[in-house]
Write a protein that holds these residues in place. Structure first.
Motif, PDB file in Angstrom:
ATOM      1  N   GLN A  28     -38.942  13.402 -32.118  1.00  0.00           N
ATOM      2  CA  GLN A  28     -38.112  14.377 -32.831  1.00  0.00           C
ATOM      3  C   GLN A  28     -38.049  15.676 -32.017  1.00  0.00           C
ATOM      4  O   GLN A  28     -39.045  16.098 -31.450  1.00  0.00           O
ATOM      5  CB  GLN A  28     -38.694  14.660 -34.218  1.00  0.00           C
ATOM      6  N   ASN A  29     -36.872  16.283 -32.007  1.00  0.00           N
ATOM      7  CA  ASN A  29     -36.726  17.546 -31.272  1.00  0.00           C
ATOM      8  C   ASN A  29     -35.843  18.503 -32.068  1.00  0.00           C
ATOM      9  O   ASN A  29     -35.015  18.095 -32.880  1.00  0.00           O
ATOM     10  CB  ASN A  29     -36.163  17.316 -29.867  1.00  0.00           C
ATOM     11  N   TRP A  30     -36.040  19.763 -31.790  1.00  0.00           N
ATOM     12  CA  TRP A  30     -35.395  20.827 -32.563  1.00  0.00           C
ATOM     13  C   TRP A  30     -33.885  20.828 -32.388  1.00  0.00           C
ATOM     14  O   TRP A  30     -33.126  21.028 -33.341  1.00  0.00           O
ATOM     15  CB  TRP A  30     -35.985  22.170 -32.146  1.00  0.00           C
ATOM     16  N   THR A  31     -33.404  20.608 -31.183  1.00  0.00           N
ATOM     17  CA  THR A  31     -31.967  20.670 -30.906  1.00  0.00           C
ATOM     18  C   THR A  31     -31.211  19.636 -31.724  1.00  0.00           C
ATOM     19  O   THR A  31     -30.190  19.937 -32.356  1.00  0.00           O
ATOM     20  CB  THR A  31     -31.704  20.457 -29.411  1.00  0.00           C
ATOM     21  N   ALA A  32     -31.696  18.405 -31.728  1.00  0.00           N
ATOM     22  CA  ALA A  32     -31.019  17.342 -32.479  1.00  0.00           C
ATOM     23  C   ALA A  32     -31.040  17.642 -33.965  1.00  0.00           C
ATOM     24  O   ALA A  32     -30.045  17.396 -34.684  1.00  0.00           O
ATOM     25  CB  ALA A  32     -31.680  15.996 -32.188  1.00  0.00           C
ATOM     26  N   THR A  34     -31.225  20.682 -35.519  1.00  0.00           N
ATOM     27  CA  THR A  34     -30.347  21.794 -35.892  1.00  0.00           C
ATOM     28  C   THR A  34     -28.877  21.407 -35.794  1.00  0.00           C
ATOM     29  O   THR A  34     -28.062  21.828 -36.632  1.00  0.00           O
ATOM     30  CB  THR A  34     -30.611  23.009 -34.989  1.00  0.00           C
ATOM     31  N   GLU A  35     -28.516  20.601 -34.817  1.00  0.00           N
ATOM     32  CA  GLU A  35     -27.116  20.160 -34.715  1.00  0.00           C
ATOM     33  C   GLU A  35     -26.736  19.329 -35.936  1.00  0.00           C
ATOM     34  O   GLU A  35     -25.642  19.482 -36.493  1.00  0.00           O
ATOM     35  CB  GLU A  35     -26.915  19.360 -33.429  1.00  0.00           C
ATOM     36  N   THR A  36     -27.629  18.447 -36.363  1.00  0.00           N
ATOM     37  CA  THR A  36     -27.351  17.607 -37.528  1.00  0.00           C
ATOM     38  C   THR A  36     -27.319  18.439 -38.803  1.00  0.00           C
ATOM     39  O   THR A  36     -26.423  18.270 -39.650  1.00  0.00           O
ATOM     40  CB  THR A  36     -28.419  16.511 -37.648  1.00  0.00           C
ATOM     41  N   ASN A  38     -26.775  21.748 -39.157  1.00  0.00           N
ATOM     42  CA  ASN A  38     -25.615  22.646 -39.189  1.00  0.00           C
ATOM     43  C   ASN A  38     -24.325  21.872 -39.436  1.00  0.00           C
ATOM     44  O   ASN A  38     -23.398  22.384 -40.069  1.00  0.00           O
ATOM     45  CB  ASN A  38     -25.515  23.425 -37.884  1.00  0.00           C
ATOM     46  N   SER A  79     -25.709  34.545 -31.282  1.00  0.00           N
ATOM     47  CA  SER A  79     -26.832  34.741 -30.362  1.00  0.00           C
ATOM     48  C   SER A  79     -26.377  34.893 -28.915  1.00  0.00           C
ATOM     49  O   SER A  79     -26.982  35.641 -28.139  1.00  0.00           O
ATOM     50  CB  SER A  79     -27.807  33.571 -30.477  1.00  0.00           C
ATOM     51  N   LYS A  80     -25.304  34.199 -28.539  1.00  0.00           N
ATOM     52  CA  LYS A  80     -24.844  34.291 -27.155  1.00  0.00           C
ATOM     53  C   LYS A  80     -24.333  35.689 -26.821  1.00  0.00           C
ATOM     54  O   LYS A  80     -24.357  36.096 -25.669  1.00  0.00           O
ATOM     55  CB  LYS A  80     -23.747  33.256 -26.901  1.00  0.00           C
ATOM     56  N   GLU A  83     -27.629  37.847 -26.174  1.00  0.00           N
ATOM     57  CA  GLU A  83     -28.695  37.322 -25.322  1.00  0.00           C
ATOM     58  C   GLU A  83     -29.161  38.375 -24.335  1.00  0.00           C
ATOM     59  O   GLU A  83     -30.359  38.541 -24.096  1.00  0.00           O
ATOM     60  CB  GLU A  83     -28.213  36.079 -24.576  1.00  0.00           C
TER      61      GLU A  83
END
Length: 211
Positions: A28-32, A34-36, A38, A79-80, A83
């Motif tokens: 499990q990873n944070w990126t996957a 948060t994409e799901t 959101n 956030s971009k 930065e």
């Protein structure tokens, strides 16, 4: 740690979705996640709306503290754009009121926290000076309660003279040349034998029953 905080429908959704996002033996990873997440609860359209709010954000009638809180809230969705610490500081400074912004531009500050603290100090100073001089927030005094006529410009307002309908234009209380008394604009009582005290007939002032 995050999925343990999900409740209600969100918890039911994740239980049904977890196997698809993270198949068995998949890390499990944070990126996957948060994409799901959101994609379900924070669509691209909603994200774009928040970004637009951030771009339009200006201090306006807010205090510096209120403006900073709103800036911090909306910057999470952009956030971009923040930065780079210099971009973040510049965006915050440019959204301040013109009188605050002009003073901070002269100082050429580049740190976000430093700009925020200096804006607070300048705002406090402006409020204190205004309160001392009475140029702002001074209550409007109602002259009626002080027995004064209202002022217009630098001159005292004089109410218009009302017309005395059915009344003599001028009232005189001078001493009568005929009887030596004062009876205004009316006829002298001595002409028709009236009492000098009450104006009645049939008696004189020395035995007037109305004295």
């Amino acid at each position: 740690m995050v999925v343990y905080q999900l409740q209600g429908n969100a918890n039911d959704w994740w239980k049904a979705t977890r196997g698809r996002v993270f198949p068995t033996d998949t890390a499990q990873n944070w990126t996957a996640f948060t994409e799901t997440f959101n994609g379900k609860y924070f669509s691209e359209n909603a994200q774009e709306q928040k970004m637009a709010e951030f771009l339009r954000l200006r201090q306006g009638q807010m205090t510096v503290d209120q403006y900073e809180a709103e800036f911090a809230r909306l910057s999470k969705f952009s956030s971009k754009m923040v930065e780079d610490p210099l971009d973040k500081a510049r965006r915050f400074r440019d959204g301040l009121k013109p009188d605050l912004r002009s003073q901070l531009i002269l100082l050429n500050m580049r740190d976000y926290n430093e700009i925020y603290e200096r804006a607070q100090a300048v705002e406090r100073d402006m409020i204190e000076r205004a309160a001392t001089s009475g140029s702002w927030y001074a209550p409007v005094r109602d002259n009626h309660h002080f027995g004064k006529k209202p002022m217009v410009g630098n001159r005292r307002f004089v109410s218009p003279i009302r017309k005395n309908i059915g009344k003599p234009a001028h009232y005189s209380n001078a001493v009568c040349r005929r009887c030596g008394g004062r009876h205004g604009n009316g006829p002298c009582p001595s002409r028709d034998g009236a009492c000098f005290g009450c104006g009645g007939r049939g008696h004189q002032v020395r035995n007037c029953p109305n004295r």
